[in-house]
Motif scaffolding. Structure first.
Motif: not given
Length: 408
Positions: A19-48
């Motif tokens: 699991t750790r070996a595959y997560l290394k490929y999954m989380l090192n991708d720039h997809l992680l940055f996209v998720f962080i961006f979406l999470a930040a936007g979602g949190a802001l919308t959630y609070s409003k």
């Protein structure tokens, strides 16, 4: 007994390392940055959004339904393999310690889902009920007890093969879960105690029934394989997974979609991808489930333009990412090689199919938005997300697949 303990230790270490070996490929991708961006936007919308909800918002009902499904989806990860039918079956009477360790491992790992869920729902729960930190802590502890009970019952139901018994258990257990969770969030602890007593009686009843039954090895191995394959499907989006297996399901009622593909050499991969999507429970099921979940969430967003747009983008993005592995679905198939020009149109055929699927999903989301809000929000939601689909498929997905083809 020592050898049995070593088997579990070796398997759980292998499972964690894999699991750790595959997560290394999954989380090192720039997809992680996209998720962080979406999470930040979602949190802001959630609070409003929390600032606009009324005191009579049915937060407890929603949380009851969500947590009921979370706790009832409990399965013990046994890490069993097909060969165990032959090698461990004769030692079944010595495997109690093995299955106890499997139960403990499952309880610990699956508890994180409840913890994350209650953290996400905490602002809404506090806003509607004015609960404090102590109430949240008590609720978490009680929810973990409910999870523990579900895991125990799920294990005992593994001794049954009758479909009627499993369906009966699902409805009874869901009713008990929903009752317990509703009273937990309503802070009606006397009723929680009463439901817990019913749960205990239910547990005792099944404990007596399974004493005369043996372990259903085929069922346990099948469930374990399904769990592994579910993870492999996600990991396959980021890297090749040799252990991934594919399954097909006939859906005759969708043949009319397949008939829309033109009969031409250029359409070889288009035909294969449409057929693969329609017949695969992985891709078709993912689109249906995410579309339904996204539509339900949209019903709770009251005339929030930004919230509508973000929800649609998130679910469209998740859908596209999860069905991207369809591109390699026919990787080992030699049939397309019979058509000399087929390979040249492979990428464009795939992008064409994915674009249509995601655009259809966006249109469904937009229709849900139209039914619940204004025409202006509907138009903006449809337009913005149609642009997002175009950029996501024609730019992001195209570049990602080209790099994967080059081995970059």
């Amino acid at each position: 007994m020592k050898s049995i303990d070593e088997i579990w230790k070796k398997r759980v270490n292998h499972h964690i390392n894999e699991t750790r070996a595959y997560l290394k490929y999954m989380l090192n991708d720039h997809l992680l940055f996209v998720f962080i961006f979406l999470a930040a936007g979602g949190a802001l919308t959630y609070s409003k959004w929390l600032e606009t909800i009324s005191p009579d918002f049915p937060a407890i009902i929603i949380m009851t339904i969500v947590f009921s499904f979370i706790v009832i989806s409990s399965n013990v990860r046994t890490l069993l393999k097909e060969a165990d039918m032959m090698f461990l079956l004769p030692m079944e009477y010595k495997l109690n310690n093995y299955f106890q360790k499997a139960f403990s491992y499952s309880m610990i790992t699956q508890s994180f889902v409840i913890i994350v869920a209650i953290i996400l729902f905490a602002p809404l729960y506090v806003k509607v009920t004015s609960a404090n930190g102590s109430v949240l802590l008590y609720s978490l502890i009680l929810l973990l007890l409910v999870k523990y009970w579900n895991l125990r019952i799920s294990w005992k139901m593994g001794f049954f093969t009758e479909a009627s018994a499993k369906w009966s258990d699902f409805f009874v257990r869901f009713a008990l879960n929903a009752s317990a969770i509703f009273f937990i969030f309503s802070e009606q602890y006397l009723f929680v105690l009463i439901v817990f007593l019913l749960m205990t009686a239910y547990d005792v009843y099944f404990s007596k029934l399974v004493k005369s039954k043996g372990i259903k090895w085929d069922q346990l191995i099948k469930k374990e394989e399904e769990k592994k394959q579910s993870f492999y499907k996600i990991a396959n989006l980021f890297t090749d997974v040799p252990k991934l297996k594919k399954a097909a399901k006939r859906r005759k009622y969708l043949d009319w979609i397949l008939q829309q593909v033109k009969y031409h050499q250029k359409s070889v991969y288009e035909y294969l991808y449409v057929r693969g999507f329609l017949r695969s429970g992985d891709y078709f099921g993912i689109v249906i489930r995410l579309t339904m979940i996204g539509s339900v969430i949209l019903t709770f967003i009251n005339n929030q333009l930004v919230g509508n747009v973000i929800v649609v983008i998130v679910f469209t993005f998740l859908t596209g990412i999860q069905i991207m592995s369809l591109y390699k679905h026919f990787e080992l198939l030699e049939l397309p090689n019979l058509y000399p020009t087929a390979e040249k149109y492979k990428l464009n055929s795939f992008l064409k199919i994915i674009f249509r699927i995601l655009l259809a999903q966006v249109i469904i989301f937009a229709i849900v938005t139209l039914l619940l809000s204004t025409i202006a929000i509907f138009i903006v939601t449809l337009s913005v997300n149609a642009i997002f689909v175009s950029l996501f498929v024609l730019v992001y997905m195209r570049n990602r697949l080209k790099k994967s083809e080059k081995g970059v």
